[in-house]
Write a protein that holds these residues in place. Structure first.
Motif, PDB file in Angstrom:
ATOM      1  N   ALA A  70       0.827  -1.209   0.000  1.00 30.00           N
ATOM      2  CA  ALA A  70       0.000   0.000   0.000  1.00 30.00           C
ATOM      3  C   ALA A  70       0.859   1.256   0.000  1.00 30.00           C
ATOM      4  N   ASP A  71       1.972   1.230   0.730  1.00 28.83           N
ATOM      5  CA  ASP A  71       2.838   2.407   0.792  1.00 28.83           C
ATOM      6  C   ASP A  71       3.534   2.654  -0.532  1.00 28.83           C
ATOM      7  N   LEU A  72       3.846   1.576  -1.248  1.00 27.39           N
ATOM      8  CA  LEU A  72       4.525   1.713  -2.534  1.00 27.39           C
ATOM      9  C   LEU A  72       3.555   2.055  -3.670  1.00 27.39           C
ATOM     10  N   LYS A  73       2.371   1.444  -3.659  1.00 31.17           N
ATOM     11  CA  LYS A  73       1.438   1.565  -4.769  1.00 31.17           C
ATOM     12  C   LYS A  73       0.348   2.622  -4.555  1.00 31.17           C
ATOM     13  N   GLY A  74       0.125   3.035  -3.307  1.00 30.97           N
ATOM     14  CA  GLY A  74      -0.921   4.020  -3.052  1.00 30.97           C
ATOM     15  C   GLY A  74      -0.626   5.362  -3.715  1.00 30.97           C
ATOM     16  N   ARG A  75      -1.672   6.046  -4.162  1.00 31.11           N
ATOM     17  CA  ARG A  75      -1.470   7.324  -4.849  1.00 31.11           C
ATOM     18  C   ARG A  75      -1.016   8.421  -3.893  1.00 31.11           C
ATOM     19  N   ARG A  76      -1.470   8.370  -2.640  1.00 33.90           N
ATOM     20  CA  ARG A  76      -1.061   9.294  -1.578  1.00 33.90           C
ATOM     21  C   ARG A  76      -1.273  10.757  -1.979  1.00 33.90           C
ATOM     22  N   ILE A  77      -2.477  11.068  -2.490  1.00 36.55           N
ATOM     23  CA  ILE A  77      -2.746  12.434  -2.937  1.00 36.55           C
ATOM     24  C   ILE A  77      -3.930  13.079  -2.212  1.00 36.55           C
ATOM     25  N   GLN A  78      -4.725  12.305  -1.500  1.00 33.15           N
ATOM     26  CA  GLN A  78      -5.969  12.825  -0.934  1.00 33.15           C
ATOM     27  C   GLN A  78      -5.788  13.262   0.509  1.00 33.15           C
ATOM     28  N   PRO A  79      -6.083  14.528   0.821  1.00 35.16           N
ATOM     29  CA  PRO A  79      -5.993  14.986   2.215  1.00 35.16           C
ATOM     30  C   PRO A  79      -7.170  14.465   3.033  1.00 35.16           C
ATOM     31  N   LEU A  80      -7.049  14.576   4.343  1.00 41.87           N
ATOM     32  CA  LEU A  80      -8.109  14.086   5.225  1.00 41.87           C
ATOM     33  C   LEU A  80      -9.412  14.843   5.000  1.00 41.87           C
ATOM     34  N   GLU A  81      -9.313  16.119   4.621  1.00 39.88           N
ATOM     35  CA  GLU A  81     -10.510  16.944   4.414  1.00 39.88           C
ATOM     36  C   GLU A  81     -11.397  16.427   3.287  1.00 39.88           C
ATOM     37  N   LYS A  82     -10.850  15.601   2.397  1.00 38.28           N
ATOM     38  CA  LYS A  82     -11.618  15.054   1.279  1.00 38.28           C
ATOM     39  C   LYS A  82     -12.140  13.641   1.550  1.00 38.28           C
ATOM     40  N   THR A 103     -14.351  10.568   2.364  1.00 46.32           N
ATOM     41  CA  THR A 103     -15.777  10.332   2.156  1.00 46.32           C
ATOM     42  C   THR A 103     -16.288   9.303   3.172  1.00 46.32           C
ATOM     43  N   PHE A 104     -17.609   9.217   3.293  1.00 47.82           N
ATOM     44  CA  PHE A 104     -18.211   8.248   4.200  1.00 47.82           C
ATOM     45  C   PHE A 104     -17.846   6.824   3.786  1.00 47.82           C
ATOM     46  N   ARG A 105     -17.874   6.564   2.495  1.00 49.71           N
ATOM     47  CA  ARG A 105     -17.533   5.227   1.989  1.00 49.71           C
ATOM     48  C   ARG A 105     -16.101   4.864   2.383  1.00 49.71           C
ATOM     49  N   GLN A 106     -15.184   5.780   2.203  1.00 46.43           N
ATOM     50  CA  GLN A 106     -13.792   5.508   2.563  1.00 46.43           C
ATOM     51  C   GLN A 106     -13.641   5.271   4.064  1.00 46.43           C
ATOM     52  N   ALA A 107     -14.338   6.080   4.859  1.00 43.44           N
ATOM     53  CA  ALA A 107     -14.272   5.919   6.314  1.00 43.44           C
ATOM     54  C   ALA A 107     -14.768   4.543   6.735  1.00 43.44           C
ATOM     55  N   MET A 108     -15.837   4.070   6.089  1.00 42.93           N
ATOM     56  CA  MET A 108     -16.384   2.762   6.455  1.00 42.93           C
ATOM     57  C   MET A 108     -15.449   1.629   6.029  1.00 42.93           C
ATOM     58  N   ILE A 109     -14.798   1.774   4.892  1.00 40.06           N
ATOM     59  CA  ILE A 109     -13.832   0.755   4.461  1.00 40.06           C
ATOM     60  C   ILE A 109     -12.698   0.657   5.482  1.00 40.06           C
ATOM     61  N   ILE A 110     -12.224   1.802   5.945  1.00 34.55           N
ATOM     62  CA  ILE A 110     -11.175   1.815   6.969  1.00 34.55           C
ATOM     63  C   ILE A 110     -11.714   1.214   8.271  1.00 34.55           C
ATOM     64  N   GLY A 111     -12.994   1.482   8.576  1.00 39.14           N
ATOM     65  CA  GLY A 111     -13.618   0.914   9.765  1.00 39.14           C
ATOM     66  C   GLY A 111     -13.697  -0.609   9.712  1.00 39.14           C
ATOM     67  N   PHE A 112     -14.053  -1.150   8.544  1.00 38.97           N
ATOM     68  CA  PHE A 112     -14.080  -2.604   8.393  1.00 38.97           C
ATOM     69  C   PHE A 112     -12.670  -3.182   8.469  1.00 38.97           C
ATOM     70  N   GLY A 157      -6.045   5.986  -1.410  1.00 42.33           N
ATOM     71  CA  GLY A 157      -5.463   7.186  -1.996  1.00 42.33           C
ATOM     72  C   GLY A 157      -5.138   8.300  -1.022  1.00 42.33           C
ATOM     73  N   LEU A 158      -5.342   8.075   0.287  1.00 45.51           N
ATOM     74  CA  LEU A 158      -5.026   9.106   1.266  1.00 45.51           C
ATOM     75  C   LEU A 158      -3.516   9.323   1.358  1.00 45.51           C
ATOM     76  N   THR A 159      -3.134  10.528   1.741  1.00 50.54           N
ATOM     77  CA  THR A 159      -1.726  10.767   2.018  1.00 50.54           C
ATOM     78  C   THR A 159      -1.327   9.996   3.268  1.00 50.54           C
ATOM     79  N   ARG A 160      -0.045   9.814   3.472  1.00 50.05           N
ATOM     80  CA  ARG A 160       0.413   9.098   4.666  1.00 50.05           C
ATOM     81  C   ARG A 160      -0.061   9.799   5.936  1.00 50.05           C
ATOM     82  N   GLU A 161       0.066  11.120   5.969  1.00 46.59           N
ATOM     83  CA  GLU A 161      -0.334  11.853   7.168  1.00 46.59           C
ATOM     84  C   GLU A 161      -1.836  11.756   7.395  1.00 46.59           C
TER      85      GLU A 161
END
Length: 267
Positions: A132-144, A146-155, A179-183
């Motif tokens: 994930a660290d090598l292949k992830g796009r790492r471009i999306q800030p936390l402010e962007k 989405t609910f779907r992404q939050a639930m995937i992380i929750g699962f 696609g989230l940034t590391r931070e």
């Protein structure tokens, strides 16, 4: 429990609670290599309180803004990023709660705490973190987020109930894959830990109330303080350096830890 045992175990818990390296993998080694007995329920409660105090203290300003905006959304003051983040944290916690109760009901929560399981999950989910660290796009800030992404992380967080997975590791892995940034992945992982640690600590406290074993308060207070300080330092420096060093050092470390656990199991 003597002072050295208290200090080492509390330090391990404080550091590994928030690093993507598996706290269960580390806590099993002292018992296997040094012959230490189980630290006991009361000590588990103490170090959970310590790590909870650390993450709440570190993110106190974020938590305050999230709470204010979330309460405002309940009385019709409109939606903001912080109010949405509050809802995301609530709903993303549900899978871990449901999975945790299910494992406890069928008795698998203790059965899986073996060196073989922990070694396997340490290696497998370490490899996923590296991918994930090598292949992830790492471009999306936390402010962007989405609910779907939050639930995937929750699962993904629910999977961390399997010992050796690492709660922070699997949630950061999911965040990076989305696609989230590391931070951003790290900050959401840390914020998401608050209700989970609070819930786990509450359940342990209820079990402790029913327990009749004597309590050594000096050990509990010392353990809570060591866990709190080490966890706070860990969070601070992890967030400060994550973009610079990436997650590969932790991946390599997990491979080494997994190899040691296999050696202990086979030895």
């Amino acid at each position: 429990m003597d002072f050295l045992q208290m200090f080492v175990l509390a330090l391990i818990q404080g550091i590994t609670e928030f690093l993507p390296v598996s706290s269960s993998g580390h806590l099993i080694l002292p018992a296997q290599l040094l012959g230490w007995s189980d630290q006991g329920l009361a000590f588990d409660v103490a170090v959970h309180i310590g790590t909870l105090a650390a993450v709440i203290g570190y993110f106190r300003n974020d938590i305050f803004r999230i709470a204010i905006d979330w309460l405002g959304s309940l009385v019709g003051k409109g939606s903001t990023f912080n109010s949405r983040l509050g809802w995301y944290l609530i709903f993303a916690t549900i899978p871990a709660v449901a999975f945790g109760f299910a494992l406890k009901a069928i008795g698998l929560d203790e059965v899986m705490r073996t060196i073989g399981v922990i070694a396997g999950t340490t290696l497998i989910f370490g490899a996923l973190l590296g991918w994930a660290d090598l292949k992830g796009r790492r471009i999306q800030p936390l402010e962007k987020l989405t609910f779907r992404q939050a639930m995937i992380i929750g699962f993904a967080q629910a999977i961390a109930l399997i010992p050796g997975t690492s709660r922070s590791g699997i949630t950061m892995t999911a965040g990076l894959m989305l696609g989230l940034t590391r931070e951003a992945a790290a900050r959401f992982s840390f914020l998401l830990s608050i209700p989970v640690i609070l819930g786990a600590g509450s359940l342990l406290t209820l079990d402790l109330i029913k327990d009749t074993a004597p309590v050594d308060w000096s050990v509990l207070v010392g353990g809570a303080l060591v866990a709190a300080v080490s966890a706070w330092i860990c969070i601070h420096y992890f967030l400060a350096f994550i973009n610079r060093i990436g997650l590969m050092p932790f991946v390599i470390y997990r491979f080494c830890l997994g190899a040691v656990l296999l050696w202990v199991m086979l030895g």
